[in-house]
Design a protein around this motif. Sequence first.
Motif, PDB file in Angstrom:
ATOM      1  N   MET A  37      16.522  50.547   7.291  1.00  0.00           N
ATOM      2  CA  MET A  37      17.344  51.432   8.371  1.00  0.00           C
ATOM      3  C   MET A  37      16.935  50.188   9.670  1.00  0.00           C
ATOM      4  O   MET A  37      16.357  49.572   9.532  1.00  0.00           O
ATOM      5  N   GLN A  38      18.420  50.311   9.658  1.00  0.00           N
ATOM      6  CA  GLN A  38      18.981  49.356  11.390  1.00  0.00           C
ATOM      7  C   GLN A  38      18.271  49.466  11.813  1.00  0.00           C
ATOM      8  O   GLN A  38      17.886  50.744  12.404  1.00  0.00           O
ATOM      9  N   ASN A  39      17.714  48.527  12.874  1.00  0.00           N
ATOM     10  CA  ASN A  39      16.813  48.690  14.168  1.00  0.00           C
ATOM     11  C   ASN A  39      17.860  49.004  15.661  1.00  0.00           C
ATOM     12  O   ASN A  39      18.941  48.956  15.451  1.00  0.00           O
ATOM     13  N   TYR A  40      17.307  48.546  16.752  1.00  0.00           N
ATOM     14  CA  TYR A  40      17.508  49.708  17.658  1.00  0.00           C
ATOM     15  C   TYR A  40      19.372  48.827  18.040  1.00  0.00           C
ATOM     16  O   TYR A  40      20.204  49.202  18.457  1.00  0.00           O
ATOM     17  N   ASP A  41      18.674  47.333  18.446  1.00  0.00           N
ATOM     18  CA  ASP A  41      19.836  46.189  18.772  1.00  0.00           C
ATOM     19  C   ASP A  41      21.235  47.050  17.932  1.00  0.00           C
ATOM     20  O   ASP A  41      22.601  47.173  17.953  1.00  0.00           O
TER      21      ASP A  41
END
Lengths: 78, 199
Positions: A37-41
Motif C-alpha cells: 500500500m502507498q504511504n500517506y505522502d
Amino acid sequence: MKICIACGMPMKAKEDFAMGDESKDYCKYCARPDGTMQNYDEKLEGMTEFIVKTQGIDQEAARNAARGMMEKLPAWQN
Amino acid sequence: MAVSQRQKQKAETKKFLIECAMEQFANKGLTATRTADIASAAEVSHGTIFLHFPTRERLLEEVIEEFGSRTAKRMHELIDGDCTLEEVLAAHLKGIGECEGFYAALISETAVLPEGARNALIMIQSAISHHILQVAEREMDAGTIKTMPFDLLFNTWIGLIHYYLSNRALFAPEDSVISRHGQRLTDHYMNLISEKGGF
C-alpha cells in the motif's frame, strides 16, 4: 461491498483490489507496483493530482480537500 | 451481548438521524435547517442529536458523506468495464435523482458551507469523475468523442446539470429535474462532445 481503507472507493470486482487479491483491504489505485500500500505522502500527492486533472481545481485547494478526506479514512488514523 | 445490542441500536439510531437530517436539509436548505428541526422530525430530544454527532457541522458532513457513498455505490452497481459514456452519465443522474432535493440544496449552498462539507463534495465529484474519466479516455482514443482537457469535459457536464438542479423551481416546479430533463440534457451533452456531431 468492501471499501478501500486508503481512498474510500467501493471494491466490487476482483480487479478493483490491489493485485486482484480480494483479501486485501485497499484498491488497485492505492497499491504500489509491488502490491504494497502507498504511504500517506504518496497517496496525498496522487489524490491531489487526480483532483487537479479531473476537476481543474487549484493545486493547493485540491491538496487541502484530499487531506481533509484522508483524515476520515481508516488507513490514515494514526 | 447486552453491549453489542446497545451498539447495534445506537448505530441504527444514528442511521435514522442521518436519514431525517437529509430530508430536512432537502426541504429547508442546509444552512437554514436547525438541529432542533431534525430532532423534531426524528421525534427525539434535541440532546439526542449531540449524543451521535459532536457538532452540527459534523452531522452535516456525515449526511454529505452518506449521500456520496450511496451515489458511488449506485455507479459501481450500474456500470461495468465496457459501458459507454452515455451509460455512465445515466448512472450518475440516477444516483443524484434518488436524493435530488438534498443534492440540489448542497450544490446551491456550497460556497457558504464549512470547509469540511465543501471538501466532502469535492470527494464525491472525485469518485464520479473517476468513472467518467475511465470511459472518456477510451472513447477519446476510439475517436467517438472529441479530445479535450478532462477537467473541461467533466466541468461542462457538471455545470449543465448543476444549473438545472440549482434552479429546480424554474425548470421543474414540484417535480424532479432529473426525470423531467435528465435525458434531454444527456443527449445534448453527448451531442456537444461527440466527434461526429448529432445522432
